[in-house]
Scaffold this active site. Structure first.
Site, mmCIF file in Angstrom:
data_model
loop_
_atom_site.group_PDB
_atom_site.id
_atom_site.type_symbol
_atom_site.label_atom_id
_atom_site.label_comp_id
_atom_site.label_asym_id
_atom_site.label_seq_id
_atom_site.Cartn_x
_atom_site.Cartn_y
_atom_site.Cartn_z
ATOM 1 N N ARG A 129 26.887 26.493 -53.625
ATOM 2 C CA ARG A 129 26.370 26.089 -54.948
ATOM 3 C C ARG A 129 25.732 24.709 -54.928
ATOM 4 O O ARG A 129 25.589 24.064 -55.960
ATOM 5 C CB ARG A 129 27.456 26.147 -56.029
ATOM 6 C CG ARG A 129 28.022 27.525 -56.220
ATOM 7 C CD ARG A 129 28.593 27.714 -57.604
ATOM 8 N NE ARG A 129 29.079 29.075 -57.725
ATOM 9 C CZ ARG A 129 30.313 29.450 -57.446
ATOM 10 N NH1 ARG A 129 31.195 28.546 -57.064
ATOM 11 N NH2 ARG A 129 30.668 30.701 -57.578
ATOM 12 N N LYS A 151 11.015 20.073 -55.661
ATOM 13 C CA LYS A 151 10.622 21.487 -55.758
ATOM 14 C C LYS A 151 10.910 22.134 -54.412
ATOM 15 O O LYS A 151 10.431 21.662 -53.378
ATOM 16 C CB LYS A 151 9.130 21.614 -56.074
ATOM 17 C CG LYS A 151 8.796 21.501 -57.537
ATOM 18 C CD LYS A 151 7.354 21.898 -57.806
ATOM 19 C CE LYS A 151 7.031 21.776 -59.279
ATOM 20 N NZ LYS A 151 5.603 22.041 -59.561
ATOM 21 N N GLU A 193 -4.535 15.669 -51.090
ATOM 22 C CA GLU A 193 -3.498 15.396 -52.108
ATOM 23 C C GLU A 193 -3.445 13.895 -52.426
ATOM 24 O O GLU A 193 -3.083 13.510 -53.529
ATOM 25 C CB GLU A 193 -2.126 15.891 -51.633
ATOM 26 C CG GLU A 193 -2.060 17.394 -51.318
ATOM 27 C CD GLU A 193 -1.821 18.291 -52.545
ATOM 28 O OE1 GLU A 193 -1.685 17.776 -53.661
ATOM 29 O OE2 GLU A 193 -1.780 19.523 -52.344
ATOM 30 N N LYS A 235 3.703 9.854 -57.583
ATOM 31 C CA LYS A 235 4.507 11.078 -57.683
ATOM 32 C C LYS A 235 5.874 10.763 -58.281
ATOM 33 O O LYS A 235 6.382 11.499 -59.134
ATOM 34 C CB LYS A 235 4.665 11.726 -56.304
ATOM 35 C CG LYS A 235 5.578 12.939 -56.337
ATOM 36 C CD LYS A 235 4.944 14.217 -55.953
ATOM 37 C CE LYS A 235 5.782 15.419 -56.372
ATOM 38 N NZ LYS A 235 5.562 16.591 -55.564
ATOM 39 N N GLU A 245 8.928 19.911 -64.987
ATOM 40 C CA GLU A 245 7.605 20.370 -65.411
ATOM 41 C C GLU A 245 7.655 21.058 -66.772
ATOM 42 O O GLU A 245 7.137 22.157 -66.951
ATOM 43 C CB GLU A 245 7.003 21.307 -64.348
ATOM 44 C CG GLU A 245 5.494 21.348 -64.378
ATOM 45 C CD GLU A 245 4.875 22.004 -63.155
ATOM 46 O OE1 GLU A 245 5.247 21.648 -62.028
ATOM 47 O OE2 GLU A 245 4.021 22.875 -63.353
ATOM 48 N N ARG A 250 4.194 16.616 -65.348
ATOM 49 C CA ARG A 250 4.221 17.002 -63.930
ATOM 50 C C ARG A 250 3.121 18.012 -63.599
ATOM 51 O O ARG A 250 2.616 18.050 -62.474
ATOM 52 C CB ARG A 250 5.606 17.568 -63.555
ATOM 53 C CG ARG A 250 5.722 17.829 -62.064
ATOM 54 C CD ARG A 250 7.145 17.980 -61.583
ATOM 55 N NE ARG A 250 7.166 18.193 -60.142
ATOM 56 C CZ ARG A 250 8.230 18.089 -59.375
ATOM 57 N NH1 ARG A 250 9.394 17.767 -59.908
ATOM 58 N NH2 ARG A 250 8.171 18.290 -58.077
ATOM 59 N N ASN A 254 -0.959 19.554 -60.575
ATOM 60 C CA ASN A 254 -1.610 20.804 -60.179
ATOM 61 C C ASN A 254 -3.130 20.708 -60.257
ATOM 62 O O ASN A 254 -3.821 21.729 -60.154
ATOM 63 C CB ASN A 254 -1.125 21.958 -61.069
ATOM 64 C CG ASN A 254 0.351 22.236 -60.865
ATOM 65 O OD1 ASN A 254 0.867 22.052 -59.755
ATOM 66 N ND2 ASN A 254 1.038 22.638 -61.909
ATOM 67 N N HIS A 257 -5.397 22.983 -58.289
ATOM 68 C CA HIS A 257 -4.571 24.051 -57.726
ATOM 69 C C HIS A 257 -4.890 25.436 -58.298
ATOM 70 O O HIS A 257 -4.638 26.440 -57.637
ATOM 71 C CB HIS A 257 -3.082 23.735 -57.903
ATOM 72 C CG HIS A 257 -2.581 22.715 -56.909
ATOM 73 N ND1 HIS A 257 -3.076 21.432 -56.845
ATOM 74 C CD2 HIS A 257 -1.639 22.788 -55.926
ATOM 75 C CE1 HIS A 257 -2.457 20.764 -55.871
ATOM 76 N NE2 HIS A 257 -1.589 21.568 -55.300
ATOM 77 N N HIS A 261 -5.848 27.929 -55.718
ATOM 78 C CA HIS A 261 -4.985 29.078 -55.471
ATOM 79 C C HIS A 261 -5.817 30.368 -55.366
ATOM 80 O O HIS A 261 -5.569 31.217 -54.499
ATOM 81 C CB HIS A 261 -3.967 29.195 -56.607
ATOM 82 C CG HIS A 261 -3.041 30.350 -56.472
ATOM 83 N ND1 HIS A 261 -1.888 30.294 -55.718
ATOM 84 C CD2 HIS A 261 -3.107 31.614 -56.949
ATOM 85 C CE1 HIS A 261 -1.296 31.458 -55.743
ATOM 86 N NE2 HIS A 261 -2.012 32.275 -56.493
ATOM 87 N N HIS A 275 -4.026 24.885 -47.377
ATOM 88 C CA HIS A 275 -3.718 24.582 -48.785
ATOM 89 C C HIS A 275 -4.466 23.325 -49.269
ATOM 90 O O HIS A 275 -5.102 23.338 -50.325
ATOM 91 C CB HIS A 275 -2.206 24.403 -48.953
ATOM 92 C CG HIS A 275 -1.813 23.986 -50.336
ATOM 93 N ND1 HIS A 275 -1.920 24.821 -51.431
ATOM 94 C CD2 HIS A 275 -1.358 22.791 -50.811
ATOM 95 C CE1 HIS A 275 -1.524 24.166 -52.519
ATOM 96 N NE2 HIS A 275 -1.177 22.939 -52.173
HETATM 97 N N1 GLY Z 1 3.461 19.712 -55.802
HETATM 98 C C1 GLY Z 1 3.511 19.671 -57.213
HETATM 99 C C2 GLY Z 1 4.805 19.146 -57.743
HETATM 100 O O1 GLY Z 1 5.610 18.653 -56.994
HETATM 101 O O2 GLY Z 1 5.020 19.228 -58.926
#
Ligand code: GLY
Length: 376
Positions: A129, A151, A193, A235, A245, A250, A254, A257, A261, A275
């Protein structure tokens, strides 16, 4: 001249704040930097999950630092590539960690790029957990983006990153020396990025990158550390404001993206388009589409495209050799994770260089027509 490492960046999250250390040679000093997470392994081996290439290039430095204080490593190798972010890999890794007797208060070390970081982070989110983990990112993309912010995910047949969790690391050591062995193409993909942070929220940084990008890509220490540290600070600020998010802040990360994508999906998520390369193209498209809506000047849209092309990243989808129509790319967008049940797909667009915002009124038929023009 010796280059001083930038100060650490603190990711402020109530009760779960952590540091991101940035700079040259941090892996050589890992025993000092990560002492709190290594000492509990007295009498046991320290579990390190590593991308095989990252281990080959950087494993020895990390191991030597731990050995200097008498710690040994239990290595777990991960094959490079997205296929390692699978249910099977997760099962094998968690079985291995359970076999080692990892407890909830232990920390697992992840050495490598985004694939290893995502896999280890997700494994640690569910192991008993939730146990701890430390990120040791060795690619530019993982240093400035995926290793920070919690993430974590694996892929399934239905798509990338569809099974995952928010699970923050306890420490990130972004050793910029690891980038010396990164292939140039991957360096450029990560640099997309970096440019993203300038475009989405920091015009001054974008201008700095226009002037210093070549030095960053050449891995000149001072410029590289500055670019990585500025990206990570951005970040960290965004994650601290909107960890899960939910407020839209946040989501600014994107930028590029949604278009990107669709391009990745059309090229089969293959080496044809990495990517970061897809994000680069996606940012050009977002800038040009913003200009089409009259929200960004044509000149600024082309300034963004020039910065991207000037760093050796792809900037024109017409040059990808894709035999498809705009509507086909829009069809890929309909499977985007960000697609809402109302049928709205939020788009990150630009009001200026350094000013991204989320548009919820984008007409997908118009996007298809725009893409038809870009594909010519
Ligand atoms: N890579 C996008 C984020 O971490 O929200």
């Amino acid at each position: 001249m010796a280059v001083t490492n930038p100060p650490p960046v603190r990711v402020e999250l109530s009760g779960r704040s952590y540091d991101v250390q940035i700079g040259q040679g941090l892996l050589d000093d890992a025993i000092v930097q990560a002492r709190d997470f290594i000492e509990p392994y007295a009498g046991r081996k320290v579990p390190v999950v590593a991308d095989v290439n990252a281990r080959k290039h950087h494993g020895e430095r990390f191991a030597a630092s731990l050995a200097s204080d008498g710690y040994e490593i239990a290595w777990y190798d991960v094959a490079p590539g997205e296929s390692s972010k699978s249910w099977e890999s997760l099962e094998r890794l968690t079985d291995w960690l359970l076999g080692l007797g990892i407890t909830r208060s232990d920390h697992v070390f992840a050495l490598g790029g985004g694939v290893v970081g995502d896999l280890v982070g997700f494994a640690c989110s569910v192991l008993k957990r939730g146990c701890g983990f430390v990120q040791l990112p060795t690619t530019l993309l993982s240093q400035v983006d995926s290793s920070v912010g919690g993430k974590t995910a694996i892929n399934t047949r239905a798509g990338k990153n569809l099974i995952g969790a928010f699970h923050q690391p306890s420490l990130v050591l972004a050793d910029t020396q690891t980038l010396d062995t990164l292939p140039d193409r991957e360096m450029r993909a990560g640099y997309a990025e970096v440019l993203k942070y300038g475009l989405l929220g920091d015009a001054e940084f974008f201008t700095w990158l226009e002037e210093n990008g070549t030095r960053v890509l050449a891995r000149e220490r001072e410029a590289l550390n500055e670019a990585v540290a500025t990206s990570i600070r951005a970040k960290a600020r965004i994650v601290a404001e909107d960890e899960r998010e939910t407020s839209g802040v946040r989501a600014l990360l994107n930028l590029g993206h949604t278009f990107g994508h669709a391009l990745e999906a059309e090229t089969g998520f293959s080496d044809q388009l990495l990517h970061g390369e897809a994000v680069a193209l996606g940012m050009v498209l977002a800038a040009r589409y913003s200009a089409r809506r009259g929200e960004l000047s044509e000149a600024d849209a082309e300034r963004a495209a020039t910065a991207i092309a000037g760093s050796g990243l792809p900037s024109e989808i017409s040059e990808l050799g894709m035999d498809c129509k705009g509507q086909r790319l829009v069809d890929h967008m309909l499977h985007d994770k960000k697609m809402e049940s109302s049928g709205t797909l939020p788009f990150l667009l630009l009001r200026g260089l350094g000013e991204a915002y989320m548009a919820r009124d984008v007409d997908l038929a118009d996007v298809a027509a725009f893409l038809d023009e870009e594909l010519k």
